[in-house]
Write a protein that holds these residues in place. Sequence first.
Motif, short mmCIF file in Angstrom:
data_model
loop_
_atom_site.label_atom_id
_atom_site.label_comp_id
_atom_site.label_asym_id
_atom_site.label_seq_id
_atom_site.Cartn_x
_atom_site.Cartn_y
_atom_site.Cartn_z
N LEU A 159 19.80 -1.91 -11.12
CA LEU A 159 18.41 -2.30 -10.92
C LEU A 159 18.29 -3.80 -10.71
O LEU A 159 17.49 -4.26 -9.88
N GLY A 160 19.07 -4.60 -11.44
CA GLY A 160 19.04 -6.05 -11.26
C GLY A 160 19.45 -6.45 -9.85
O GLY A 160 18.82 -7.33 -9.24
N TRP A 161 20.48 -5.80 -9.32
CA TRP A 161 20.89 -6.07 -7.94
C TRP A 161 19.80 -5.65 -6.96
O TRP A 161 19.50 -6.35 -6.00
N ASP A 162 19.22 -4.48 -7.24
CA ASP A 162 18.20 -3.95 -6.34
C ASP A 162 17.03 -4.91 -6.17
O ASP A 162 16.54 -5.13 -5.07
N LEU A 163 16.57 -5.47 -7.27
CA LEU A 163 15.42 -6.36 -7.21
C LEU A 163 15.70 -7.57 -6.32
O LEU A 163 14.84 -8.01 -5.56
N SER A 164 16.91 -8.10 -6.41
CA SER A 164 17.29 -9.23 -5.56
C SER A 164 17.36 -8.80 -4.09
O SER A 164 16.91 -9.53 -3.20
N LEU A 165 17.91 -7.62 -3.86
CA LEU A 165 18.04 -7.13 -2.49
C LEU A 165 16.68 -6.86 -1.86
O LEU A 165 16.45 -7.15 -0.68
N PHE A 166 15.76 -6.31 -2.65
CA PHE A 166 14.44 -6.01 -2.11
C PHE A 166 13.67 -7.28 -1.78
O PHE A 166 12.87 -7.29 -0.84
N ALA A 167 13.88 -8.33 -2.54
CA ALA A 167 13.26 -9.60 -2.21
C ALA A 167 13.74 -10.08 -0.85
O ALA A 167 12.95 -10.57 -0.03
N LEU A 168 15.03 -9.90 -0.58
CA LEU A 168 15.59 -10.27 0.72
C LEU A 168 15.08 -9.35 1.82
O LEU A 168 14.89 -9.77 2.97
N SER A 169 14.80 -8.09 1.47
CA SER A 169 14.33 -7.11 2.45
C SER A 169 12.98 -7.48 3.05
O SER A 169 12.64 -7.05 4.16
N LEU A 170 12.22 -8.28 2.33
CA LEU A 170 10.91 -8.69 2.83
C LEU A 170 11.02 -9.52 4.11
O LEU A 170 10.05 -9.66 4.84
N LEU A 171 12.22 -10.06 4.36
CA LEU A 171 12.43 -10.82 5.58
C LEU A 171 12.65 -9.92 6.79
O LEU A 171 12.58 -10.37 7.93
N VAL A 172 12.95 -8.62 6.53
CA VAL A 172 13.27 -7.69 7.61
C VAL A 172 12.27 -6.56 7.72
O VAL A 172 11.91 -6.15 8.84
N LEU A 173 11.78 -6.06 6.59
CA LEU A 173 10.89 -4.90 6.58
C LEU A 173 9.47 -5.29 6.21
O LEU A 173 9.23 -6.32 5.58
N ALA A 174 8.53 -4.43 6.61
CA ALA A 174 7.13 -4.63 6.22
C ALA A 174 7.00 -4.43 4.70
O ALA A 174 7.70 -3.58 4.13
N PRO A 175 6.14 -5.20 4.06
CA PRO A 175 6.00 -5.10 2.60
C PRO A 175 5.77 -3.68 2.06
O PRO A 175 6.36 -3.32 1.04
N PRO A 176 4.94 -2.83 2.72
CA PRO A 176 4.77 -1.46 2.19
C PRO A 176 6.08 -0.68 2.15
O PRO A 176 6.32 0.10 1.21
N LEU A 177 6.95 -0.89 3.14
CA LEU A 177 8.23 -0.20 3.14
C LEU A 177 9.13 -0.67 2.01
O LEU A 177 9.89 0.11 1.43
N VAL A 178 9.05 -1.94 1.69
CA VAL A 178 9.83 -2.48 0.58
C VAL A 178 9.33 -1.89 -0.74
O VAL A 178 10.13 -1.56 -1.63
N VAL A 179 8.01 -1.73 -0.87
CA VAL A 179 7.44 -1.15 -2.09
C VAL A 179 7.92 0.29 -2.27
O VAL A 179 8.33 0.69 -3.36
N TRP A 180 7.87 1.09 -1.21
CA TRP A 180 8.34 2.47 -1.30
C TRP A 180 9.84 2.52 -1.54
O TRP A 180 10.33 3.41 -2.26
N SER A 181 10.58 1.59 -0.97
CA SER A 181 12.02 1.51 -1.23
C SER A 181 12.28 1.25 -2.71
O SER A 181 13.20 1.82 -3.30
N LEU A 182 11.47 0.39 -3.28
CA LEU A 182 11.61 0.08 -4.70
C LEU A 182 11.37 1.32 -5.55
O LEU A 182 12.06 1.56 -6.54
N LEU A 183 10.40 2.14 -5.16
CA LEU A 183 10.14 3.38 -5.88
C LEU A 183 11.37 4.28 -5.86
O LEU A 183 11.76 4.85 -6.90
N GLY A 184 11.99 4.43 -4.69
CA GLY A 184 13.18 5.26 -4.59
C GLY A 184 14.31 4.75 -5.47
O GLY A 184 15.00 5.54 -6.13
N ALA A 185 14.49 3.43 -5.49
CA ALA A 185 15.54 2.85 -6.33
C ALA A 185 15.24 3.03 -7.81
O ALA A 185 16.15 3.26 -8.62
N LEU A 186 13.97 2.92 -8.18
CA LEU A 186 13.59 3.11 -9.58
C LEU A 186 13.90 4.54 -10.03
O LEU A 186 14.41 4.76 -11.13
#
Length: 204
Positions: A159-186
């Motif tokens: 989970l700690g790695w995921d949070l860092s990766l999702f922050a980086l994902s905001l540079l590539v993906l739209a914010p709603p997609l990052v939020v849903w990605s976070l749900l899947g990882a959780l």
Amino acid sequence: MKADQISSPHYTVLEDLQGLFLSTVQCALGIHVLRAAGLVTGGTAGLALLLSYWGGWGFGPVFFLVNLPFYFFAYFKRGFVFTLKSFVTVTAVSLLADALPPLLPLGAVPAWVSAILFGVVAGVGLLGLFRHSASLGGVSIVAVILQDWLGIRAGLVLLGWDLSLFALSLLVLAPPLVVWSLLGALILNFVIAVNHRRDWYVVS
């Protein structure tokens, strides 16, 4: 001694192979569902997905290459069998994930559906790999080692790695997609954190 004998798994070669096979298929299917909605996840799989979206490369080759440096660490810390199993499962997931789209076309999948299905399916698949002394390489190898050495839940490390990766994902993906990605990882990490416990199941 008696408790250790009861809790330690004793697999035949066939039982081990079928467990690894089923878990690998589940992980590949989870990634297939995730990509249908353009989502990412954590671990080296998430990094490979993010790089594939950004550069237009295939997920399989990127996932395979990203994991290569981690096998040295796995070998010296967990031994040859764990490293070999992880290499085989990573290779199989790399091939299966890229083979599934034409075989199982999903079309447009709602992001929330993709996130939930991925979390459950891939979470159970990754749990199965852990229980058969394997992993999907990279961060999951480190997570299992830390759990064995320090008692830190593998799911919490991921989970700690995921949070860092999702922050980086905001540079590539739209914010709603990052939020849903976070749900899947959780969901995925919840499955692992609750079920992958040394007091419930001791991995040989």
